[in-house]
Design a protein around this motif. Sequence first.
Motif, PDB file in Angstrom:
ATOM      1  N   LEU A   7       0.832  -1.205   0.000  1.00 53.08           N
ATOM      2  CA  LEU A   7       0.000   0.000   0.000  1.00 53.08           C
ATOM      3  C   LEU A   7       0.866   1.255   0.000  1.00 53.08           C
ATOM      4  CD1 LEU A   7      -2.895   1.205   0.269  1.00 53.08           C
ATOM      5  CD2 LEU A   7      -2.602   1.091   2.739  1.00 53.08           C
TER       6      LEU A   7
ATOM      7  N   PHE B 225      -2.945  13.243  -5.276  1.00 53.14           N
ATOM      8  CA  PHE B 225      -4.191  12.471  -5.375  1.00 53.14           C
ATOM      9  C   PHE B 225      -4.859  12.720  -6.723  1.00 53.14           C
ATOM     10  CE2 PHE B 225      -8.583  14.256  -4.909  1.00 53.14           C
ATOM     11  CZ  PHE B 225      -9.313  13.102  -5.168  1.00 53.14           C
TER      12      PHE B 225
ATOM     13  N   HIS C  16      -5.455   9.860  -9.897  1.00 51.74           N
ATOM     14  CA  HIS C  16      -6.766   9.506 -10.445  1.00 51.74           C
ATOM     15  C   HIS C  16      -6.981  10.069 -11.849  1.00 51.74           C
ATOM     16  CE1 HIS C  16      -8.848   8.295  -6.387  1.00 51.74           C
ATOM     17  NE2 HIS C  16      -7.775   7.578  -6.677  1.00 51.74           N
TER      18      HIS C  16
ATOM     19  N   LEU D 186      -4.230  -0.862 -12.074  1.00 50.58           N
ATOM     20  CA  LEU D 186      -5.382   0.016 -11.837  1.00 50.58           C
ATOM     21  C   LEU D 186      -5.817   0.059 -10.371  1.00 50.58           C
ATOM     22  CD1 LEU D 186      -7.698   1.796 -13.025  1.00 50.58           C
ATOM     23  CD2 LEU D 186      -8.968  -0.315 -13.393  1.00 50.58           C
ATOM     24  N   PRO D 187      -5.981  -1.100  -9.706  1.00 54.38           N
ATOM     25  CA  PRO D 187      -6.416  -1.028  -8.300  1.00 54.38           C
ATOM     26  C   PRO D 187      -5.472  -0.186  -7.441  1.00 54.38           C
ATOM     27  CG  PRO D 187      -6.653  -3.266  -9.113  1.00 54.38           C
ATOM     28  CD  PRO D 187      -5.911  -2.506 -10.178  1.00 54.38           C
TER      29      PRO D 187
ATOM     30  N   ILE E  29      -5.939   3.588  -8.025  1.00 54.37           N
ATOM     31  CA  ILE E  29      -7.106   4.141  -7.326  1.00 54.37           C
ATOM     32  C   ILE E  29      -6.821   4.253  -5.827  1.00 54.37           C
ATOM     33  CG2 ILE E  29      -9.525   3.726  -6.709  1.00 54.37           C
ATOM     34  CD1 ILE E  29      -9.875   2.348  -9.419  1.00 54.37           C
ATOM     35  N   LEU E  30      -6.351   3.144  -5.249  1.00 49.35           N
ATOM     36  CA  LEU E  30      -6.178   3.080  -3.796  1.00 49.35           C
ATOM     37  C   LEU E  30      -5.112   4.072  -3.306  1.00 49.35           C
ATOM     38  CD1 LEU E  30      -7.418   1.454  -1.495  1.00 49.35           C
ATOM     39  CD2 LEU E  30      -5.639  -0.268  -1.802  1.00 49.35           C
TER      40      LEU E  30
ATOM     41  N   ASP F 236      -6.623   7.473  -3.176  1.00 47.62           N
ATOM     42  CA  ASP F 236      -7.495   7.566  -1.994  1.00 47.62           C
ATOM     43  C   ASP F 236      -6.669   7.833  -0.734  1.00 47.62           C
ATOM     44  OD1 ASP F 236      -9.567   6.948  -3.684  1.00 47.62           O
ATOM     45  OD2 ASP F 236      -9.727   4.853  -3.062  1.00 47.62           O
ATOM     46  N   LEU F 237      -5.595   7.065  -0.591  1.00 47.27           N
ATOM     47  CA  LEU F 237      -4.757   7.196   0.600  1.00 47.27           C
ATOM     48  C   LEU F 237      -4.134   8.591   0.664  1.00 47.27           C
ATOM     49  CD1 LEU F 237      -3.725   5.386   2.944  1.00 47.27           C
ATOM     50  CD2 LEU F 237      -1.705   4.919   1.558  1.00 47.27           C
TER      51      LEU F 237
END
Lengths: 324, 324
Positions: free
Chosen positions: A26, A73, A77, A99-100, A103-104, A107-108
């Motif tokens: 992450l 951010f 995105h 891709l995941p 996005i994540l 968000d973080l």
Amino acid sequence: MTIEQIRKTFDSFLEEHLAFGQPEGLYEPLHYLMKQGGKRLRPLLLLLATGLYDDRFERGLHAALAVELFHNFTLAHDDIMDEAATRRGKPTIYKKYGLPSGILTGDLALIYAYEQLVMGLPASLAIRLMAIFNGFAVDVCRGQQLDMEFEMREHIRMEEYLQMIAWKTAVLPAGALQIGALIGGASEEEAAILHRFGLQLGLAFQLQDDWLDTFGDEQKTGKRKGGDILQQKKTALVVYVLEHGSPEQARHLLEALKSDELQDAEKIAAVQGFLEVSGAKAAIDELQRKYTREALAQLASLNLPEARLQPLKMLAEELMGRKG
Amino acid sequence: MTIEQIRKTFDSFLEEHLAFGQPEGLYEPLHYLMKQGGKRLRPLLLLLATGLYDDRFERGLHAALAVELFHNFTLAHDDIMDEAATRRGKPTIYKKYGLPSGILTGDLALIYAYEQLVMGLPASLAIRLMAIFNGFAVDVCRGQQLDMEFEMREHIRMEEYLQMIAWKTAVLPAGALQIGALIGGASEEEAAILHRFGLQLGLAFQLQDDWLDTFGDEQKTGKRKGGDILQQKKTALVVYVLEHGSPEQARHLLEALKSDELQDAEKIAAVQGFLEVSGAKAAIDELQRKYTREALAQLASLNLPEARLQPLKMLAEELMGRKG
């Protein structure tokens, strides 16, 4: 404090305050995102605004990191939404990590932005800054949506285009300056003047960006000319012709942009020529200069000694002097 | 106030406070997302916690909307990451409006969540709630990352699985209860007890979800049994066998899950049988009951009259009584 010293202080601060944790999968993409570099313009503007009212510009460091996190951010995105494969010569985050993760990680970054924004400040000031931050955060989403909608539309009015770039790019530097000023102890009125300065500077900057992509000196910009033309982007130059040209001129321009009969170099030359003859080149240059003048007039209206304003003025002039 | 009355009050509040604005293309998907319904569990828990300490549970409405917006932000983005096509029988947001809208709508929901969270509260309380909110927001990202990583891994320990579901699903109801209690005027200690109640209830709920998907009564759950098996999900039942079974049992189970020689119904029956014989069915049922008991013990440790606790207890029992 010179701009260079402030930038260095910010870079060390960012390095120290980049979150680490579990699972590593992450945090690694977040560090990649934040270290892609860039000019750190928004945190610089924030810290310079704090420095206008308080010698301890360091008081703005957490909030400066917040606006840089927010900016990153949007990059994470937007690059997915715009299907951009590279940024500053390196793979975009979703291209590198999937891709995941794209996005994540975005968000973080947004969540950490909120965390940093309110850190170490009196609660009432923190809540005031939250309201400013939420305001431009929503506007940036509106700008991104409008930008995507414009791609699907034939006709765009200049007023709409200016609204789009205001939301998508200018409200963030404006909000950064306003936040920085309030942290430094400025009054709401002073902070509002700096917000207007940032908004007009942001508009001028984006108009200059459009202009340079088509007419800039490659030696100075370090970018190949004509990228926007080949991507058929509806830049301010194109929008000017759509609004002020005859229906025939508008049709002619859109056809040239979409044509697949021309070689790249031919297409760029043809569109450049057209944008010059139609008056778009001169008009957008003048519009940019008008916003720059208005921005600097805002600064002048602040009741501050010239020496105090110097670093912010220099940064603005550096940003707006890319035509050489 | 009954649970049903509180739910109705929340639904009207949500309807009134859904943001509208320009461009419409940005707000329509947000309304679609927020109206997909669902049980509004997280806002209900928050309002019930406020109601434990203050008769005016309405004081928690903005924060309740914040946690519901946050929950919907995670749905919008997780559905993209997990490539989910439908949710509660309707197309997921990115399937209906496209990938860019799916991302942007999630972003907007998260920003509005922060806006709602601090609305109308004293600044110092608002900042305290922000810290709680940021805490679980980061944890939910960590849980999502871990969940995605588990898909790629053969072996997962039960401890890791419990950590993943704690982050991905249990910290949000826990945080909602903690926030609600603080708005109602609870002490930090009381709010922390409600946080633990929510965490254990959330874990129990997710374990029950895993169990019901494989062993539930379709009449009562309203869902077809065996979905997790056909998607080869590493549920708590599977993780139990990976941890407590012999290497042969683990290999046998993973082979059965991956097999493409069996018909769907055969595969479901085979895996069900295996999970029962191996002791996983009974063990996960017992683990869920343990967390439910511990959750209810937390409630009992609050120094509150039984009548006051009744609605929250009823909701917990309703949630945990889905096996009939």
